[in-house]
Structures are given as structure tokens and as C-alpha cells.
Motif scaffolding. Structure first.
Motif, PDB file in Angstrom:
ATOM      1  N   GLN A  38       0.716  -1.011   0.004  1.00  0.00           N
ATOM      2  CA  GLN A  38      -0.249  -0.147   0.311  1.00  0.00           C
ATOM      3  C   GLN A  38       0.678   1.189  -0.667  1.00  0.00           C
ATOM      4  O   GLN A  38       0.427   2.325  -0.635  1.00  0.00           O
ATOM      5  N   HIS A  39       1.931   1.397   0.986  1.00  0.00           N
ATOM      6  CA  HIS A  39       3.015   2.381   0.392  1.00  0.00           C
ATOM      7  C   HIS A  39       3.837   2.993  -1.081  1.00  0.00           C
ATOM      8  O   HIS A  39       3.671   3.372  -1.126  1.00  0.00           O
ATOM      9  N   ALA A  40       4.172   1.668  -1.266  1.00  0.00           N
ATOM     10  CA  ALA A  40       4.535   1.346  -2.626  1.00  0.00           C
ATOM     11  C   ALA A  40       3.271   2.353  -3.727  1.00  0.00           C
ATOM     12  O   ALA A  40       3.810   2.931  -4.297  1.00  0.00           O
ATOM     13  N   VAL A  55       2.253  11.123  -2.391  1.00  0.00           N
ATOM     14  CA  VAL A  55       2.260  11.280  -0.686  1.00  0.00           C
ATOM     15  C   VAL A  55       3.388  11.759   0.018  1.00  0.00           C
ATOM     16  O   VAL A  55       3.740  11.897   0.780  1.00  0.00           O
ATOM     17  N   HIS A  56       4.708  12.020  -0.967  1.00  0.00           N
ATOM     18  CA  HIS A  56       5.941  12.444  -0.592  1.00  0.00           C
ATOM     19  C   HIS A  56       5.914  13.971  -1.246  1.00  0.00           C
ATOM     20  O   HIS A  56       5.302  14.636  -2.027  1.00  0.00           O
ATOM     21  N   TRP A  57       6.832  14.749  -1.040  1.00  0.00           N
ATOM     22  CA  TRP A  57       7.326  15.778  -1.897  1.00  0.00           C
ATOM     23  C   TRP A  57       5.299  16.944  -1.467  1.00  0.00           C
ATOM     24  O   TRP A  57       5.499  17.149  -2.652  1.00  0.00           O
ATOM     25  N   TRP A  82      -0.530  11.953   5.244  1.00  0.00           N
ATOM     26  CA  TRP A  82      -0.515  10.154   4.676  1.00  0.00           C
ATOM     27  C   TRP A  82      -0.113   8.986   5.604  1.00  0.00           C
ATOM     28  O   TRP A  82      -0.835   7.936   5.982  1.00  0.00           O
ATOM     29  N   HIS A  83       1.299   9.504   6.347  1.00  0.00           N
ATOM     30  CA  HIS A  83       1.990   8.600   6.977  1.00  0.00           C
ATOM     31  C   HIS A  83       1.240   7.965   8.298  1.00  0.00           C
ATOM     32  O   HIS A  83       1.800   6.979   8.943  1.00  0.00           O
ATOM     33  N   ARG A  84       0.544   9.434   8.633  1.00  0.00           N
ATOM     34  CA  ARG A  84       0.165   9.216  10.101  1.00  0.00           C
ATOM     35  C   ARG A  84      -1.204   8.527  10.320  1.00  0.00           C
ATOM     36  O   ARG A  84      -1.134   7.433  10.075  1.00  0.00           O
ATOM     37  N   PHE A 143      15.600  15.460   7.917  1.00  0.00           N
ATOM     38  CA  PHE A 143      15.825  14.036   8.499  1.00  0.00           C
ATOM     39  C   PHE A 143      15.416  12.970   8.152  1.00  0.00           C
ATOM     40  O   PHE A 143      15.941  11.704   7.913  1.00  0.00           O
ATOM     41  N   HIS A 144      14.030  12.880   7.152  1.00  0.00           N
ATOM     42  CA  HIS A 144      13.708  11.962   7.332  1.00  0.00           C
ATOM     43  C   HIS A 144      14.053  11.406   5.603  1.00  0.00           C
ATOM     44  O   HIS A 144      14.133   9.894   5.772  1.00  0.00           O
ATOM     45  N   ASN A 145      14.779  11.788   4.921  1.00  0.00           N
ATOM     46  CA  ASN A 145      14.978  11.153   4.099  1.00  0.00           C
ATOM     47  C   ASN A 145      16.366  10.963   4.193  1.00  0.00           C
ATOM     48  O   ASN A 145      16.756   9.659   3.677  1.00  0.00           O
ATOM     49  N   VAL A 165      17.668   9.634   6.893  1.00  0.00           N
ATOM     50  CA  VAL A 165      17.678   9.154   7.443  1.00  0.00           C
ATOM     51  C   VAL A 165      16.888   7.431   6.128  1.00  0.00           C
ATOM     52  O   VAL A 165      18.016   6.230   6.743  1.00  0.00           O
ATOM     53  N   HIS A 166      16.169   8.233   5.842  1.00  0.00           N
ATOM     54  CA  HIS A 166      15.849   6.167   4.462  1.00  0.00           C
ATOM     55  C   HIS A 166      16.904   5.751   3.424  1.00  0.00           C
ATOM     56  O   HIS A 166      17.297   4.869   3.686  1.00  0.00           O
ATOM     57  N   ASN A 167      17.785   6.640   3.221  1.00  0.00           N
ATOM     58  CA  ASN A 167      18.892   6.441   2.308  1.00  0.00           C
ATOM     59  C   ASN A 167      19.865   5.893   3.590  1.00  0.00           C
ATOM     60  O   ASN A 167      20.542   5.026   2.951  1.00  0.00           O
ATOM     61  N   MET A 221      14.843   3.095  -0.757  1.00  0.00           N
ATOM     62  CA  MET A 221      13.182   3.271  -1.899  1.00  0.00           C
ATOM     63  C   MET A 221      12.249   3.613  -1.177  1.00  0.00           C
ATOM     64  O   MET A 221      11.784   2.215  -0.612  1.00  0.00           O
ATOM     65  N   PHE A 222      11.374   4.766  -2.084  1.00  0.00           N
ATOM     66  CA  PHE A 222      10.241   4.613  -1.106  1.00  0.00           C
ATOM     67  C   PHE A 222       9.406   3.150  -1.512  1.00  0.00           C
ATOM     68  O   PHE A 222       8.110   2.475  -0.946  1.00  0.00           O
ATOM     69  N   ALA A 223       9.263   2.759  -2.928  1.00  0.00           N
ATOM     70  CA  ALA A 223       8.642   1.457  -3.527  1.00  0.00           C
ATOM     71  C   ALA A 223       8.957   0.358  -1.995  1.00  0.00           C
ATOM     72  O   ALA A 223       8.146  -0.577  -2.434  1.00  0.00           O
ATOM     73  N   LEU A 249      12.040  -0.669  10.626  1.00  0.00           N
ATOM     74  CA  LEU A 249      12.140   0.540  10.719  1.00  0.00           C
ATOM     75  C   LEU A 249      11.753   1.791   9.743  1.00  0.00           C
ATOM     76  O   LEU A 249      11.618   2.735  10.493  1.00  0.00           O
ATOM     77  N   PHE A 250      10.438   0.710   8.900  1.00  0.00           N
ATOM     78  CA  PHE A 250       9.798   2.762   7.794  1.00  0.00           C
ATOM     79  C   PHE A 250       8.835   2.691   9.462  1.00  0.00           C
ATOM     80  O   PHE A 250       8.437   4.154   9.541  1.00  0.00           O
ATOM     81  N   SER A 251       7.957   2.190   9.413  1.00  0.00           N
ATOM     82  CA  SER A 251       6.584   2.397  10.863  1.00  0.00           C
ATOM     83  C   SER A 251       7.660   2.724  11.971  1.00  0.00           C
ATOM     84  O   SER A 251       7.349   4.049  12.185  1.00  0.00           O
ATOM     85  N   HIS A 257      10.453   4.985  12.039  1.00  0.00           N
ATOM     86  CA  HIS A 257      11.138   5.867  11.689  1.00  0.00           C
ATOM     87  C   HIS A 257       9.930   6.856  11.669  1.00  0.00           C
ATOM     88  O   HIS A 257       9.511   8.594  11.996  1.00  0.00           O
ATOM     89  N   HIS A 258       8.783   6.382  10.768  1.00  0.00           N
ATOM     90  CA  HIS A 258       7.495   7.411  10.403  1.00  0.00           C
ATOM     91  C   HIS A 258       6.867   7.394  12.023  1.00  0.00           C
ATOM     92  O   HIS A 258       6.462   8.840  11.636  1.00  0.00           O
ATOM     93  N   ASN A 259       6.770   7.237  13.125  1.00  0.00           N
ATOM     94  CA  ASN A 259       6.391   7.354  13.942  1.00  0.00           C
ATOM     95  C   ASN A 259       7.194   8.511  14.344  1.00  0.00           C
ATOM     96  O   ASN A 259       6.470   9.100  15.331  1.00  0.00           O
TER      97      ASN A 259
END
Ligand code: C2O
Length: 443
Positions: free
Chosen positions: A95-97, A109-111, A118-120, A216-218, A220-222, A230-232, A239-241, A243-245
Motif C-alpha cells: 500500500q505504501h508502494a 504522498v511525498h514531496w 498520509w503517513h500518519r 531528517f526523513h530522507n 535516514v531512509h537513504n 526506496m519508497f517502493a 524500521l519504516f514505521s 522511523h515514521h512514528n
């Protein structure tokens, strides 16, 4: 873990529901009635509003950690049994992808200003599904505060651990660089747009991230890399949830600092709708205005602390430095501009992580480089073409110290310094052709 353990977890869960439905306490041990998962985990204390806590600060044998691990295990097992189960780990990741590498701008839902909301909604639904999966109404999703715990917390490592992910490009001892972790900078921004993301139809015509997202968000992802890079694929990584938390916590911290009511008031924002699959496998329609009160959503945070930057500003690594002139008046109406803007910057590689400095030349040939910030451009797909879009518009806010120097400057150059990371080299001569301007505000 072996499949039998997990299957018995699920079976026991079912028996327990049957028992509860019949009004019978599920398990009575030593006189005390305990909710219990298959692995003998004692129930979490039932409380008031579930509290989202810092996973890096909880002892590994905390019942809450075990509940978290159990929940991820059960969701992963659902996907093994039925890859199409939308409440399974993979179904949720997809669903995130769908909402990030989509060919439709409506689904991006980025940028922009859908990023926080959306991430909330996405991790709130994940939390509900986890609660339901382990029958723990007081469970709350834990967060990883990378700004204070600069290693990936120990509980995310280890073989046969449902919380581990073998695709990471970092190991348990690796630490995030200090300058990747600036949350207080974004928190100091007054405008929601500058903090959390700009409207999609802003005057520049481009998608523009808020400071929290692009830094910060990007970063850490990278840095984590692999699935997380990768968002996909990010949703597959536990760690995705987590980090988003923490990103969600930063938004709540910003709202606490700014006072309520500083979120956008535009009806186009408040009435935006997202659809998420809920614990009953039904699509649930959620509007942005319903996502603004976490208590109503059923969670609060344990605290709003973030790390300070610990080391002095980074130095310019000349091997990867590119210098560009900066346009725009140095003072506007007696004030120095607040924002350094890159328009339609053409990113040399994807993902691209970069430190930014301003080199200010004043009289007497004095030249001083001032660190402005560190951002990451993650691969973004846009428009019907399906290819990677390498042209981005972004903004970095300038500190008062930097702004003061601008007035007396003879010339200003921006220095962009690519940051090599584990498993990702910076190609030689990674040029970043862009238009750099000083502006007071974007919109
Ligand atoms: Cu939708 Cu952190 O990404």
C-alpha cells in the motif's frame, strides 16, 4: 522462529477469541487472569490512551517489545499464508508502494503537504492491525528516534528475528552522521509548509518537500539503504514505521511548540481523503481533518525530545564539492532572505545525499564557508512516464548567523558536497546543475 510456532500463535489467538466471545476468561494462571500470546508473553497493562514509546530506550525483555515482535511476526506469517492478505506485512508494504512510486500525481504522498498526514494514517492503520492481530488493545507502535539513537536499535538485528531486514546497507555498529539528524532546525520553522510540505499546486508548479521530509526523513531512509532506501520497498522494512512514528512525533512536537491551529486551514487540505485497509480488511475512508487529534486516533507519545547536533558543523570534503553562484538580492526590505532555493535542480544520481554550505566573500578577501544543511533526494517517480524524475525544487532555511553575513557579502557561492555512504559511492564530478537563489519565502 519456525512456522509451527507461529501457526500455533495464530491458532491460540483464535481459541482465545472464541473463549472471549463466550464470555470466558481466556487463560487463568495462578489466580490472575492474563491475556497471553502463544509465546507465553504476559499481557500488557491495560491503560488509558496507548502510549507510543522509544524502542531504543526499552529493555529487550520489556513486555511491550515482545508484543511488538509478536505483532510483526503474526503479520509476516499472514503474508506467507496469503500473499494477497491486505492485513499481512507485505500487503501493507505494497500500500505504501502504491502511494509513492505511482504514475499518478494524485497518488503521490511525498514531496508535499500530504507527507505528514498520509503517513500518519498509514502507520495508525498498521498499529490498529497489529493491536488486533495480537489482541492487545493497549499496544502502541514504538518509534525509533534516530536523532538520539544513531545506531539501528539492537532489537532490529539478529537471525530469525521478524524485526530484522537483511537488505540494510548498515550494520549494528554503524552510526548516523550528526548532520543527518537535524530535527530542531525544522521544528524552528513557523510555516507548516516550510516544516511539513508545500501544497501540490503551489506557484512554482513543482512538488516541494518540507524541511523535515527532505532532511531528517530522507537522510535516514537513504542511510539505512536497501529496502528502506526506496519508497517502493520501504514498507517492507520494520524500521519504516518506527522511523515514521518518530516523524509523526516530530509533527506533534511542532504543533505543541507552535500552538494548535498552525496546520493549514485550507479546506483543500482538511478535506483530502485517503483510503486505508483496516483490520477487518475493509477500505476505510479517512479525511485529513480526522487525523489531527492523536488521542482520538488512540495514541499519545511518551515525550517530545529530540537530539541536539553533537559535533561542530561538518567540513567541506573537496573531493565531492561543486560550487555555484547564488542569485537573488542579499537584502530585501532591510532584511536578509531566509531561504536558499534550488529550482529544478538536476540530481546527478539517485539517491543523492548532499551537504550544503554558503561561501560568503566579503571585503579583504575574507572567505568563510557556513554550513547550511544536509538533504537527500530519494528516487521519485512522477508523471505518466514512469521514469525517475531527476529534476527537483527544494528549499533550505538559513540560520541567523548565515543571514547576517549575507548583507556585507561581495559574492555568495553555494557549495554542494555529495556524501558517500556504505555501498554507495559518489561518482567523480557529480555535477548538480541548478539555479540557486536567495528568497524570503517560497509562497
Ligand atoms: Cu512514504 Cu518515509 O516514506
Amino acid at each position: 522462529m519456525n512456522a509451527n510456532d507461529t501457526m500455533s500463535a495464530v491458532d491460540l489467538g483464535r481459541r482465545k477469541i472464541v473463549a472471549l466471545a463466550a464470555g470466558v476468561p481466556a487463560l487463568a494462571l495462578g489466580g490472575a487472569v492474563l491475556w497471553e500470546s502463544a509465546r507465553g508473553r504476559p499481557a500488557l497493562a491495560a491503560g488509558t490512551t496507548p502510549i507510543r514509546r522509544n524502542i531504543g530506550r526499552l529493555p529487550a525483555d520489556d513486555g511491550y517489545v515482545e508484543a511488538y515482535r509478536d505483532a510483526v511476526r503474526v503479520l509476516r506469517q499472514r503474508s506467507v499464508r496469503d500473499p494477497l492478505d491486505p492485513t499481512g506485512w507485505d500487503g501493507l508494504a505494497l500500500q505504501h508502494a502504491l502511494y509513492c512510486s505511482s504514475v499518478s500525481a494524485n497518488l503521490q504522498v511525498h514531496w508535499g503537504w500530504d507527507f505528514l498526514t498520509w503517513h500518519r494514517g498509514n502507520i495508525w492503520m498498521l498499529e490498529r492491525i497489529m493491536r488486533d492481530a495480537i489482541r492487545e488493545p493497549s499496544f502502541a507502535l514504538p518509534y525509533w528516534d534516530a536523532s538520539r539513537d544513531r545506531r539501528i536499535p539492537a532489537i532490529y538485528w539478529g537471525k530469525e528475528n521478524p524485526l530484522a531486514d537483511v537488505t540494510r546497507l548498515q550494520g549494528p555498529e554503524d552510526e548516523l552522521p550528526d548532520d543527518f539528524l537535524d530535527v530542531n532546525g525544522p521544528l524552528s520553522l513557523e510555516s507548516f509548509f516550510a516544516f511539513g510540505g508545500y501544497p501540490y499546486d503551489n506557484p512554482s508548479g513543482d512538488l516541494i518537500e518540507g524541511a523535515l521530509e527532505q532532511g531528517f526523513h530522507n537522510n535516514v531512509h537513504n542511510w539505512v539503504g536497501g529496502n528502506m532506501g526506496m519508497f517502493a520497498t520501504a514498507g517492507f522494512e520494520t524500521l519504516f514505521s518506527a522511523h515514521h512514528n518518530n516523524i509523526d512525533r516530530a509533527w506533534e512536537a511542532w504543533r505543541a511548540v507552535r500552538g494548535q491551529g498552525k496546520d493549514p486551514a485550507e479546506d483543500v487540505w482538511l478535506s483530502r481523503r485517503y483510503q486505508f485497509v483496516n483490520e477487518r480488511k475493509k477500505l476505510e475512508d479517512v479525511q485529513v481533518k480526522d487525523l489531527l487529534d492523536t488521542r482520538r486516533l488512540g495514541y499519545v507519545f511518551d515525550n517530545f525530545e529530540f537530539g541536539e547536533r553533537l559535533k561542530p558543523d561538518p567540513v567541506i570534503d573537496e573531493r565531492y564539492a561543486v560550487r555555484l553562484p547564488v542569485d537573488g538580492p542579499r537584502t530585501q526590505g532591510g532584511r536578509q532572505p531566509r531561504i536558499l532555493q534550488f529550482s529544478r535542480a538536476s540530481v546527478p544520481i539517485h539517491p543523492y545525499c548532499c551537504r550544503v554550505f554558503l561561501e560568503v566573500e566579503s571585503g579583504g578577501n575574507e572567505r568563510a564557508a557556513q554550513y547550511v544543511g544536509t538533504f537527500t533526494v530519494l528516487p521519485v517517480q512522477r508523471g505518466g512516464a514512469g521514469g525517475l524524475d531527476k529534476s527537483v525544487t527544494m528549499q533550505l532555511s538559513l540560520s541567523d548567523a548565515v543571514r547576517e553575513r549575507l548583507e556585507v557579502a561581495l559574492s555568495v557561492k553555494v557549495v554542494l558536497v555529495g556524501v558517500p555512504l556504505n555501498g554507495r559511492a559518489i561518482p567523480d564530478a557529480a555535477v548538480f546543475p541548478t539555479d540557486a537563489r536567495l528568497v524570503e519565502a517560497l509562497i
